[in-house]
Design a protein around this motif. Structure first.
Motif, PDB file in Angstrom:
ATOM      1  N   ALA A  99       0.822  -1.207   0.000  1.00  0.00           N
ATOM      2  CA  ALA A  99       0.000   0.000   0.000  1.00  0.00           C
ATOM      3  C   ALA A  99       0.858   1.260   0.000  1.00  0.00           C
ATOM      4  O   ALA A  99       0.513   2.264  -0.641  1.00  0.00           O
ATOM      5  CB  ALA A  99      -0.927   0.001   1.205  1.00  0.00           C
ATOM      6  N   GLN A 100       1.997   1.203   0.688  1.00  0.00           N
ATOM      7  CA  GLN A 100       2.895   2.358   0.717  1.00  0.00           C
ATOM      8  C   GLN A 100       3.619   2.522  -0.617  1.00  0.00           C
ATOM      9  O   GLN A 100       3.868   3.645  -1.068  1.00  0.00           O
ATOM     10  CB  GLN A 100       3.889   2.221   1.867  1.00  0.00           C
ATOM     11  N   ARG A 101       3.969   1.398  -1.243  1.00  0.00           N
ATOM     12  CA  ARG A 101       4.586   1.487  -2.566  1.00  0.00           C
ATOM     13  C   ARG A 101       3.593   2.094  -3.559  1.00  0.00           C
ATOM     14  O   ARG A 101       3.954   2.935  -4.400  1.00  0.00           O
ATOM     15  CB  ARG A 101       5.059   0.112  -3.038  1.00  0.00           C
ATOM     16  N   ALA A 102       2.336   1.680  -3.479  1.00  0.00           N
ATOM     17  CA  ALA A 102       1.313   2.237  -4.365  1.00  0.00           C
ATOM     18  C   ALA A 102       1.132   3.730  -4.109  1.00  0.00           C
ATOM     19  O   ALA A 102       0.952   4.524  -5.051  1.00  0.00           O
ATOM     20  CB  ALA A 102      -0.002   1.496  -4.177  1.00  0.00           C
ATOM     21  N   ALA A 103       1.173   4.134  -2.853  1.00  0.00           N
ATOM     22  CA  ALA A 103       1.028   5.558  -2.530  1.00  0.00           C
ATOM     23  C   ALA A 103       2.166   6.381  -3.142  1.00  0.00           C
ATOM     24  O   ALA A 103       1.963   7.519  -3.581  1.00  0.00           O
ATOM     25  CB  ALA A 103       0.993   5.746  -1.017  1.00  0.00           C
TER      26      ALA A 103
END
Length: 460
Positions: free
Chosen positions: A49-53
């Motif tokens: 989720a942080q990589r996507a953000a």
């Protein structure tokens, strides 16, 4: 002959030298590879989720800086400004699509094995070395980088020497997206240090978009080092027009597709294979429509054809045109370098091209179209497949089902029925034969640089 010591960018519309970027040393390459390896250790453990953000922030950074990015594309390789802005918008849209759809592609896949518990996991490979071309200086980089980064890999970009200004502006966008150090690295090195990077143990895989010659060299080095590689190479894509096709639609798509980016597109149609019954009508309309295209200052939004990106490549294209004329093709328009300081080549159309001519056998990477006569649909398929390349193909037919039937017979990585070729995040992109191997975009692009790990619990 002295080896070049720097990357030099030149404005092809004027011939003016824009900037010089001295090649980095072996010590600087070592530092970049060390950062990429250290960054991978952090990035692969970063929650998805942080990589996507981070990719969402990258999309915003691209949109916020579209004027500078598009302006640099136009300045360094001559792409008309409207198309350059479209390239940046396409990149940002791709980021959005991967953020929305990519995480599901990386989820564990349950597998039924005799009612036992098993699944497949997708794990990143490590730092990826990307050797990229100049013709889409931002899109080519990001269509490989975004899915690879989302999957947890880090990316080491070796860009074409003529567009290093674009490379560094893209690096600034990554900085504003606030990714961890080492996740996206740029190296400006000569060919010897590219080879050193390929065999370095910290590089997990290699991807290249470029010529067949470059692909053979890079592929051989990666293979010798037992590293996976993805190669997206040249194309001489066929555009088949059957006798029952809507002629106006086919001509419109043919002209726009061929002369986009001044003809410097790997997957652009280059060989127009037309059934005999409509050959003359298609040819007449194709020439008329081509004459309507505006060639000129790439900073003018009305311009559709700008200068070619490199002076040496214009010289090579002109030699191919001269050979094709000598071999007996009918020159309907163009066929010359445009006068003046800029690197312009006249939009050129050949008729009566046969399979033994240069413009049929070789990739014509510039504003040159070859129109070939086919006796019937079967002959059109034979001509289309008579090529060392196999990137994409287009088929226009009045009956859409017939277009699909013809497309199924073509030896290519992608077929476009009643529409010209292109790339999109939602579908895979890549070729067969000497157009390369491996796939970018869609879920194939996310998983291309992943290890598919089998997990089996209590196997009996």
């Amino acid at each position: 002959m002295n080896k070049p010591t720097a990357a030099i960018s030149v404005n092809p519309a004027t011939g003016e030298q824009l900037a010089t970027y001295p090649f980095e040393t072996a010590a600087q390459l070592e530092q970049a590879l060390a950062r990429a390896a250290t960054g991978f250790a952090t990035w692969k453990r970063t929650p998805l989720a942080q990589r996507a953000a981070a990719i969402t922030r990258l999309a915003k950074a691209l949109r916020d800086d579209i004027d500078r990015l598009a302006g640099m594309i136009t300045a360094e390789m001559g792409k008309p400004i409207t198309q350059a802005r479209g390239e940046i918008e396409k990149c940002a849209g791709m980021c959005d699509w991967y953020v929305a759809n990519g995480p599901a592609m990386l989820e564990n896949e349950p597998t039924a094995v005799d009612n036992q518990k098993a699944w497949v996991e997708y794990h990143p490979l490590g730092p990826i070395l990307a050797v990229m071309p100049w013709n889409f200086p931002i899109w080519q980089v990001l269509r490989g980088a975004v899915p690879a980064l989302l999957a947890g890999n880090t990316y080491v970009l070796k860009h074409a020497p003529s567009v290093m200004g674009c490379a560094y502006l893209l690096g600034e966008a990554f900085e504003r997206a606030d990714l961890p150090a080492g996740v996206f690295e740029i190296i400006n090195v000569d060919n010897d240090l590219v080879s050193a990077a390929i065999v370095d143990d910290r590089i997990a895989a290699v991807t290249l978009t470029g010529s067949v010659r470059a692909g053979a060299a890079i592929g051989a080095q990666a293979g010798a080092a037992l590293k996976k590689c993805v190669l997206e190479l040249g194309g001489s894509d066929p555009f088949i027009v059957l006798a029952d096709a809507n002629l106006d639609e086919a001509v419109q798509a043919a002209v726009i597709g061929r002369f986009q980016n001044s003809g410097q597109v790997c997957a652009a149609a280059k060989r127009f294979i037309v059934e005999d019954a409509i050959y003359d009508a298609f040819t007449e309309r194709f020439v008329a429509k081509t004459r309507e295209l505006i060639m000129g200052d790439p900073t003018d939004p009305k311009t559709y054809i700008g200068p070619m990106a490199r002076f040496d490549l214009r010289d090579e294209l002109d030699k191919q045109v001269r050979r094709t004329i000598e071999e007996g093709a009918t020159l309907l328009m163009g066929g010359e370098k445009a006068p003046g300081a800029g690197n312009y080549y006249q939009p050129t159309v050949f008729a009566n091209v046969t399979s033994d001519m240069t413009s049929f056998r070789e990739e014509m990477f510039g504003p040159v179209a070859s129109i070939i006569r086919a006796r019937d649909a079967e002959h059109a398929v034979e001509l289309a497949n008579d090529s060392q390349f196999g990137l994409t193909a287009t088929v226009y037919a009045g009956d859409p089902q017939r277009a699909l039937e013809i497309g199924a017979q073509l030896d290519v990585g992608g077929v476009f029925a009643n529409g010209y070729s292109g790339s999109d995040a939602r579908v895979p992109f890549g070729g067969v034969k000497k157009s390369g191997f491996g796939r970018e975009l869609s879920h194939f692009g996310v998983r291309e640089f992943c290890s598919a790990k089998t997990v089996w619990v209590g196997r009996k």
